[in-house]
Motif scaffolding. Structure first.
Motif, mmCIF file in Angstrom:
data_model
loop_
_atom_site.group_PDB
_atom_site.id
_atom_site.type_symbol
_atom_site.label_atom_id
_atom_site.label_comp_id
_atom_site.label_asym_id
_atom_site.label_seq_id
_atom_site.Cartn_x
_atom_site.Cartn_y
_atom_site.Cartn_z
ATOM 1 N N LEU A 154 51.281 42.011 45.602
ATOM 2 C CA LEU A 154 50.157 41.196 45.193
ATOM 3 C C LEU A 154 50.104 41.178 43.665
ATOM 4 O O LEU A 154 50.799 41.943 43.007
ATOM 5 N N GLY A 155 49.279 40.317 43.111
ATOM 6 C CA GLY A 155 49.114 40.283 41.665
ATOM 7 C C GLY A 155 48.847 38.874 41.170
ATOM 8 O O GLY A 155 49.044 37.892 41.889
ATOM 9 N N PRO A 156 48.396 38.768 39.934
ATOM 10 C CA PRO A 156 48.109 37.448 39.359
ATOM 11 C C PRO A 156 49.378 36.747 38.903
ATOM 12 O O PRO A 156 50.464 37.332 38.871
ATOM 13 N N HIS A 157 49.231 35.485 38.536
ATOM 14 C CA HIS A 157 50.309 34.676 37.957
ATOM 15 C C HIS A 157 51.506 34.593 38.908
ATOM 16 O O HIS A 157 52.603 35.039 38.600
ATOM 17 N N VAL A 172 52.102 48.417 50.160
ATOM 18 C CA VAL A 172 51.582 47.359 49.301
ATOM 19 C C VAL A 172 51.660 47.829 47.846
ATOM 20 O O VAL A 172 51.408 49.001 47.545
ATOM 21 N N GLY A 173 52.009 46.916 46.949
ATOM 22 C CA GLY A 173 52.070 47.262 45.539
ATOM 23 C C GLY A 173 51.706 46.090 44.661
ATOM 24 O O GLY A 173 51.398 44.994 45.135
ATOM 25 N N ASP A 174 51.752 46.332 43.359
ATOM 26 C CA ASP A 174 51.420 45.334 42.345
ATOM 27 C C ASP A 174 52.706 44.811 41.730
ATOM 28 O O ASP A 174 53.577 45.598 41.340
ATOM 29 N N VAL A 175 52.828 43.498 41.611
ATOM 30 C CA VAL A 175 54.049 42.903 41.079
ATOM 31 C C VAL A 175 54.337 43.392 39.669
ATOM 32 O O VAL A 175 55.509 43.518 39.268
ATOM 33 N N ARG A 176 53.307 43.700 38.885
ATOM 34 C CA ARG A 176 53.522 44.152 37.508
ATOM 35 C C ARG A 176 54.174 45.525 37.467
ATOM 36 O O ARG A 176 55.002 45.805 36.589
ATOM 37 N N ALA A 207 39.977 47.455 51.956
ATOM 38 C CA ALA A 207 40.138 47.378 50.500
ATOM 39 C C ALA A 207 39.722 46.008 49.974
ATOM 40 O O ALA A 207 39.109 45.905 48.904
ATOM 41 N N VAL A 208 40.036 44.947 50.718
ATOM 42 C CA VAL A 208 39.620 43.600 50.304
ATOM 43 C C VAL A 208 38.097 43.491 50.339
ATOM 44 O O VAL A 208 37.476 42.905 49.438
ATOM 45 N N ARG A 209 37.486 44.063 51.381
ATOM 46 C CA ARG A 209 36.020 44.048 51.450
ATOM 47 C C ARG A 209 35.406 44.758 50.249
ATOM 48 O O ARG A 209 34.452 44.269 49.630
ATOM 49 N N GLU A 210 35.951 45.925 49.906
ATOM 50 C CA GLU A 210 35.397 46.701 48.792
ATOM 51 C C GLU A 210 35.603 45.987 47.459
ATOM 52 O O GLU A 210 34.738 46.047 46.577
ATOM 53 N N ALA A 211 36.741 45.310 47.306
ATOM 54 C CA ALA A 211 37.021 44.632 46.042
ATOM 55 C C ALA A 211 36.160 43.392 45.837
ATOM 56 O O ALA A 211 35.868 43.020 44.702
ATOM 57 N N THR A 212 35.767 42.753 46.927
ATOM 58 C CA THR A 212 35.059 41.477 46.830
ATOM 59 C C THR A 212 33.585 41.547 47.233
ATOM 60 O O THR A 212 32.820 40.629 46.911
ATOM 61 N N GLY A 241 42.593 48.570 44.440
ATOM 62 C CA GLY A 241 41.395 47.806 44.107
ATOM 63 C C GLY A 241 41.560 47.005 42.834
ATOM 64 O O GLY A 241 41.104 45.860 42.734
ATOM 65 N N GLU A 242 42.236 47.583 41.837
ATOM 66 C CA GLU A 242 42.490 46.871 40.591
ATOM 67 C C GLU A 242 43.380 45.657 40.832
ATOM 68 O O GLU A 242 43.124 44.561 40.310
ATOM 69 N N THR A 243 44.424 45.858 41.640
ATOM 70 C CA THR A 243 45.324 44.746 41.951
ATOM 71 C C THR A 243 44.588 43.632 42.677
ATOM 72 O O THR A 243 44.751 42.447 42.356
#
Length: 363
Positions: free
Chosen positions: A174-177, A206-210, A245-250, A313-315
Motif C-alpha cells: 500500500l502507499g501513496p502515489h 502487508v507493507g508500505d511501498v516506500r 486497521a482500516v477502521r482505526e485509521a479512518t 496505520g501510518e501507511t
C-alpha cells in the motif's frame, strides 16, 4: 552508479527510481510508453532530467539490450500485477518471459548486480504455513502467482549459475502515489466505497511501498553479492486485522462479514469467469481469495535487512489521504471529513511543461 529500473512507471518501480535518485545515483528507465514517465515520477519529486528513458518492452530483446548496456546495476520491477482475469493473457506473456530477457541481457553484458523483484506469493502455499527465502516456488494454478513462480525459477537459475542476482520478496503493498492504482490500493478504495462487505478468512503480509523501494535501492547499490534473497519489510495481518486497521485509521464502522476462505474459492472462481466478459471490475477475485486461503506468514527468522516497516496505520492514513486528494474517494468515504487534508503537492509546473526525461536514441 548508473542503475536501470524496469517497470519504472509502475508503483514499485517509480518509488524505487525516487529512492535511487534521492541517494544520488543516476537512473535509466525502460518504458513501453515514455509519456508515462513524467506523470509517474513528478509526484515523487523526481526531476524530469534526473532519468534517462529507453523506449521498449521487457520482452523485446533488442530494447532490453539497449537499456542494459553500460549500467552498473539493475532492478527488474516490470511485471503485470493483477488478479483480474481480463489480464491473464498479458500476465502469462510478460512476467516469466520478461525476467528471462532482462537477466539474460544482464549476464551477457556483465551487469555487476541485478535485483529481481519477486513476491511473497511466489512461495505460497507452504506446507509449514510460513514462507522464507529458501521456500520453493509455488505450484499454484492461479495465473498471477504461477507467472511469478515461473519468473522466480528463472532468477534462481541465474543464481545457481553464479550470476550476481539478488531476489526480493515484497509483501502486499500500500502507499501513496500509485501511478496505475494497483491491486492493493484499489482494494482499499473498494473497502471504503462499501464494495467489499464480505472478506475471506486467512491473511497475508502487508507493507508500505516506500519501505520496499528503500530496500530495493539498497540491494541494487550494495557491494556485489551472489545468490542473496530477502523478504521485503512488512507485517502479517489476518483479514480481520486488516479491516480493523482500516477502521482505526479512518474512524469508519465498515460492517464486514468474514467467511471461510476455502469455502469462498468456488464463488471467486466463478466471478473470474464472469469477469472475462463483464466490462466493469468485480472486486471478488479468485487470486486474492486464494492468497488469503493459503494464509502464508513470513518466517520471523528470515526478516530482511533494510528499513524497519513503518506502522500500518501510518501507511493507511497516507494512502487514504492520497486517494482523496486525487479524487478517488470523497471526504465522507475517507472518514477524515473533519480533518485537514493537505492538497497534493504541485509539480514544478504542469507535467507537460516540466523538463522532459532525457530519452536515449535507438541504436
Amino acid at each position: 552508479m548508473l542503475v536501470l529500473v524496469t517497470g519504472g512507471t509502475g508503483f514499485v518501480g517509480a518509488h524505487t527510481v525516487a529512492a535511487l535518485v534521492a541517494a544520488g545515483h543516476r537512473v535509466r528507465v525502460l518504458a513501453r510508453d515514455p509519456r508515462r514517465v513524467a506523470p509517474a515520477l513528478t509526484p515523487l519529486s523526481v526531476p524530469g532530467d534526473a532519468v534517462h528513458v529507453v523506449d521498449g518492452d521487457v520482452v523485446d530483446e533488442t530494447a532490453v539490450a539497449r537499456a542494459v548496456r553500460g549500467v552498473d546495476a539493475l532492478v527488474h520491477a516490470a511485471s503485470v500485477y493483477s488478479f483480474d482475469s481480463r489480464s491473464h493473457e498479458a500476465t502469462r506473456r510478460t512476467n516469466a518471459r520478461g525476467t528471462q530477457v532482462v537477466l539474460a541481457a544482464a549476464r551477457r553484458l556483465g551487469v555487476g548486480r541485478s535485483v529481481h523483484v519477486s513476491t511473497f506469493g511466489a512461495l505460497a502455499p507452504s506446507p509449514a504455513g510460513t514462507v522464507g527465502p529458501q521456500s520453493p516456488p509455488t505450484t499454484a494454478g492461479e495465473t498471477y502467482l504461477a507467472s511469478k513462480a515461473a519468473a522466480e525459477r528463472v532468477a534462481r537459475g541465474h543464481q545457481a549459475h553464479g550470476d550476481p542476482v539478488v531476489i526480493a520478496y515484497p509483501p502486499a503493498l500500500l502507499g501513496p502515489h500509485d501511478p496505475k492504482l494497483g491491486d492493493q490500493n484499489a482494494r482499499l478504495r473498494n473497502v471504503l466505497r462499501g464494495l467489499m462487505p464480505m472478506w475471506p478468512t486467512g491473511g497475508f503480509p502487508v507493507g508500505d511501498v516506500r519501505d520496499t523501494a528503500a530496500l530495493l535501492a539498497e540491494l541494487a547499490t550494495a557491494p556485489a553479492e551472489d545468490g542473496g534473497r530477502h523478504l521485503g519489510p512488512g507485517r502479517y495481518l489476518s483479514t480481520r486485522d486488516y479491516v480493523r486497521a482500516v477502521r482505526e485509521a479512518t474512524g469508519r464502522r465498515l460492517p464486514t462479514l468474514f467467511l471461510p476462505a476455502r469455502a469462498m474459492l468456488p464463488f471467486a472462481y466463478a466471478t473470474d469467469l464472469v469477469q472475462r466478459v463483464w466490462p466493469w471490475h468485480i472486486p471478488a477475485e479468485y487470486g486474492a481469495c486464494y492468497v488469503c486461503a493459503t494464509d502464508a506468514r513470513p518466517q520471523e527468522a528470515a526478516r530482511s535487512a533494510g528499513p524497519a516497516p513503518r506502522p500500518i496505520g501510518e501507511t493507511l492514513v497516507d494512502t487514504v489521504r492520497w486517494l482523496h486528494r486525487t479524487g478517488r474517494l470523497t471526504a465522507g468515504q475517507t472518514g477524515l471529513a473533519g480533518a485537514p487534508v493537505v492538497p497534493a503537492a504541485p509539480a514544478a509546473g504542469p507535467v507537460e511543461a516540466a523538463a522532459p526525461p532525457r530519452r536515449e536514441a535507438r541504436s
